[in-house]
Design a protein around this motif. Sequence first.
Motif, short mmCIF file in Angstrom:
data_model
loop_
_atom_site.label_atom_id
_atom_site.label_comp_id
_atom_site.label_asym_id
_atom_site.label_seq_id
_atom_site.Cartn_x
_atom_site.Cartn_y
_atom_site.Cartn_z
N LYS A 183 44.73 39.41 27.24
CA LYS A 183 44.11 38.28 27.97
C LYS A 183 45.04 37.60 28.87
O LYS A 183 44.87 37.21 30.13
N GLN A 184 46.23 37.83 28.65
CA GLN A 184 47.42 37.14 29.60
C GLN A 184 47.73 38.06 30.64
O GLN A 184 48.31 37.65 31.74
N GLU A 185 47.36 39.65 30.71
CA GLU A 185 47.73 40.32 31.66
C GLU A 185 46.72 40.50 32.98
O GLU A 185 47.15 40.97 33.74
N GLY A 186 45.42 39.88 32.53
CA GLY A 186 44.72 40.07 33.79
C GLY A 186 44.52 38.59 34.64
O GLY A 186 43.38 38.42 35.35
N ILE A 187 45.44 37.75 34.55
CA ILE A 187 45.61 36.45 35.40
C ILE A 187 46.41 36.50 36.68
O ILE A 187 47.46 36.91 36.79
N VAL A 224 39.45 32.88 49.24
CA VAL A 224 40.77 32.44 49.47
C VAL A 224 41.76 33.73 49.96
O VAL A 224 41.51 35.11 49.24
N PRO A 225 42.51 33.79 51.02
CA PRO A 225 43.09 34.62 51.35
C PRO A 225 44.09 35.22 50.32
O PRO A 225 44.77 34.80 49.57
N ARG A 226 44.36 36.65 50.26
CA ARG A 226 45.09 37.35 49.30
C ARG A 226 46.64 36.98 49.65
O ARG A 226 47.61 37.08 48.76
N ALA A 227 47.10 36.54 50.91
CA ALA A 227 48.26 35.98 51.02
C ALA A 227 48.66 34.77 50.66
O ALA A 227 49.85 34.60 50.40
N GLU A 233 49.36 40.73 41.46
CA GLU A 233 48.28 40.42 40.97
C GLU A 233 48.30 40.66 39.31
O GLU A 233 48.85 41.70 39.06
N ASN A 234 47.54 39.90 38.66
CA ASN A 234 47.51 40.04 37.11
C ASN A 234 48.84 39.81 36.60
O ASN A 234 48.87 39.83 35.42
#
Length: 403
Positions: A183-187, A224-227, A233-234
């Motif tokens: 669960k910590q890896e997908g944040i 929300v912009p990816r920038a 990510e994750n």
Amino acid sequence: MNIEFGPELEEFRREVAEFLDTAPTPEIREAGRKTTSVFAPFEQVMAWHRILYRKGWVAPAWPKEYGGAGWSVAQRYIFAEEYRKRGLPPLLPNGLVMVGPLLIELGSEEQKRKYLPGILSGDDYWTQGYSEPNAGSDLASLQCFAESDGDDYVINGQKIWTTLAHKANRMFMLVRTSRAGKKQEGITFLLLDRTDYPGMEIRPIIGLDGFPEQCEVFFNNVRVPRANRVGAENDGWTVAKHLLKHERGGSAASPGLLRSIAEIRAAAARTPSPFGGVLADDPAFIRDLGELEADVLSCQHFEKLVISGHPMGTDAACPSMNKIMSSELTQRVSVMMTRVSGIETVPLQLEALTVGSGVAPLGDDFDLIAMPYYLNSRATTIYAGTNEVQRDLVARAVLAANR
């Protein structure tokens, strides 16, 4: 062990004392007297923030290259000590103590240029979007989801206990971007440029002390912009741990606690004792207040170890230890305040607590804030990671160090 500060810093202390004696307005001083939380009355504390910004003292721990004061750890402690002696309202921490240092450490150059000036000037105030209805101490269980869509993330879900979200114009938050693996890896850690995106709703929560300090926040296809992502990510859990390091160990609590003890002692000297005389002469009270003061002085010693750079103060467990001590001492101080104030603190006087209302309190200022402070401080051992979690982190750090 001598961790007192040398005479070469006395001129700096005098400069700080003179400024803090003359710069705050009457409204700012009133806000300090009526602060019953970690978060001071918003309008007055932001006015004080801007005064300190113009002086160049709003961010004592930030490097000069990013607009900070660039002070040594000893100078920062002296500033905090003189600040708390005067009962001035504490600056709001989310920007200056939390996301600002995080961006200095991990943000892109574009993010630093975009966000740091507004944090310093007080033009921007940030709220923290971490906790959810089923993800508080177990923060990694969060479910607020952000789906990648071209150059944006699309957010759906809910946050709760989002402090001063109804006053903020920006937010930093954790979202789930993957349900695979641990669960910590997908944040992922995101920055929101404002708190009025289409599809975003903020609902204040009235606390036990009668004030809407916390909020619920709902997201319905908020783009929300990816920038605005910090880190990969994750990998937001790694980013969040960096930020929590600042939240849990980024300030000195002992100067404020010692000021509260002095106020308790003064109030006890004018409070009748049921056994005759005043409470300050009661042996049981003297014993209990003495034990509390000794524990606060121990906390002060620990904080000086940390800020002095002593090897004992650089241990990985120190932020968690600092959080445990300061939060539990805050609660004990609040209990002692209600013990001294007694029945005088029972009425909840929201109008008298409002800065600028002109409403006189029943009793004195000590009686006015004792119960709201007690009620608000019930949360100190919960927020920023419950103390049960902090004790587990301390144990893990000690075990790792002794393997």
